[in-house]
Design an enzyme around this catalytic site. Sequence first.
Site, PDB file in Angstrom:
ATOM      1  N   HIS A 111       0.820  -1.223   0.000  1.00 10.91           N
ATOM      2  CA  HIS A 111       0.000   0.000   0.000  1.00 10.91           C
ATOM      3  C   HIS A 111       0.851   1.270   0.000  1.00 10.91           C
ATOM      4  O   HIS A 111       0.303   2.374  -0.078  1.00 10.91           O
ATOM      5  CB  HIS A 111      -0.916   0.024   1.223  1.00 10.91           C
ATOM      6  N   ASP A 114      -7.261  -4.939   8.057  1.00 10.82           N
ATOM      7  CA  ASP A 114      -7.933  -5.958   7.250  1.00 10.82           C
ATOM      8  C   ASP A 114      -8.618  -6.996   8.133  1.00 10.82           C
ATOM      9  O   ASP A 114      -9.709  -7.476   7.791  1.00 10.82           O
ATOM     10  CB  ASP A 114      -6.923  -6.651   6.315  1.00 10.82           C
ATOM     11  N   GLU A 155      -4.796 -11.811   8.304  1.00  9.87           N
ATOM     12  CA  GLU A 155      -5.696 -10.654   8.176  1.00  9.87           C
ATOM     13  C   GLU A 155      -6.924 -11.003   7.345  1.00  9.87           C
ATOM     14  O   GLU A 155      -7.615 -10.106   6.876  1.00  9.87           O
ATOM     15  CB  GLU A 155      -4.941  -9.447   7.599  1.00  9.87           C
TER      16      GLU A 155
HETATM   17  C1  3PY Z   1      -3.583  -4.074   7.981  1.00 11.14           C
HETATM   18  O1  3PY Z   1      -3.774  -3.524   9.087  1.00 11.14           O
HETATM   19  O2  3PY Z   1      -4.444  -4.670   7.355  1.00 11.14           O
HETATM   20  C2  3PY Z   1      -2.251  -4.031   7.407  1.00 11.14           C
HETATM   21  O3  3PY Z   1      -2.014  -4.663   6.419  1.00 11.14           O
HETATM   22  C3  3PY Z   1      -1.238  -3.145   8.019  1.00 11.14           C
HETATM   23  O4  3PY Z   1      -1.019  -2.101   7.100  1.00 11.14           O
HETATM   24 MG    MG Z   2      -3.661  -5.449   5.461  1.00 11.77          MG
END
Ligand code: 3PY
Ligand code: MG
Length: 265
Positions: free
Chosen positions: A47, A181, A155
């Site tokens: 990102h 996420d 995540e």
């Molecule tokens: C998230 O929190 O999803 C991440 O990938 C950290 O940037």
């Molecule tokens: Mg993430």
Amino acid sequence: MGAAADFAARVRNREQVLGYWVVLNAPPATERIAGAGYDYVVLDAQHGLLGYTGLLHGLLAVDAAAATATAPHRPVGIVRVESGEPATIGHALDAGAGGVIVPLVSSPAEAAAVVAATRYPPAGVRSFGPMRSGLRIGPEPATSNDSVVVLAMIETAAGLAEVDAIAATPGLDGLYIGPNDLRLALGAPTPDDPAYDDALAEALAAVRGACDAAGIAAGIFTPSGEVAAQRLREGFTFVTVALDLVHLEQTVRAHLDVARGALGP
Ligand code: 3PY
Ligand code: MG
């Protein structure tokens, strides 16, 4: 021991290490951040606003800071890669990353593929062409294989459901939680919806438990030093404070607020 091998040993011993998260393509700023005393600096290729040249220059900046730092806080550059594709992981390692954090890992098979992508044959499938990486994590393939750090991000709902099996993947050094996420994966409409705090806390405990059982690093992304401290107290061993763009804006606004307090009527 070189900084990368030293760092890998600390991560594998489950020593608590602190890192910082960089999304800006600003190598002189990254050098200052890396020299502040963090154990590692993550350059975010998923990102972040870096591009490949930015990634390469960011890794150079971390190494420049490491050259004048003293052990054990010689920062190591880590890349949060875009995906678990072997070419993507190889590209980051060739550029000089001491390790990779791989997003969205959702099954033990994916985790095994990610580990294989970081290792040269016969241990894995990494293609030889180390460019910068041979300066620190090698140059022999076997040495490189031993000192590269690889963490799988938990995540997604599938990753959370299979967290114990993912943690048991041979060669994996740790799990790393992406709380934004993960909260969405739990059903939250936004990545910071407080109604999901309890569900997130339960998920974090499950991931930590899986790491404890497998004897690997328990990693997590945090928005601030305060939350990072809380995560360390909870038992996380690989904790990142984030991130340069947000902290820059916060600092800029805070200075403006103070100065505005003295504006005349
Ligand atoms: C998230 O929190 O999803 C991440 O990938 C950290 O940037
Ligand atoms: Mg993430």
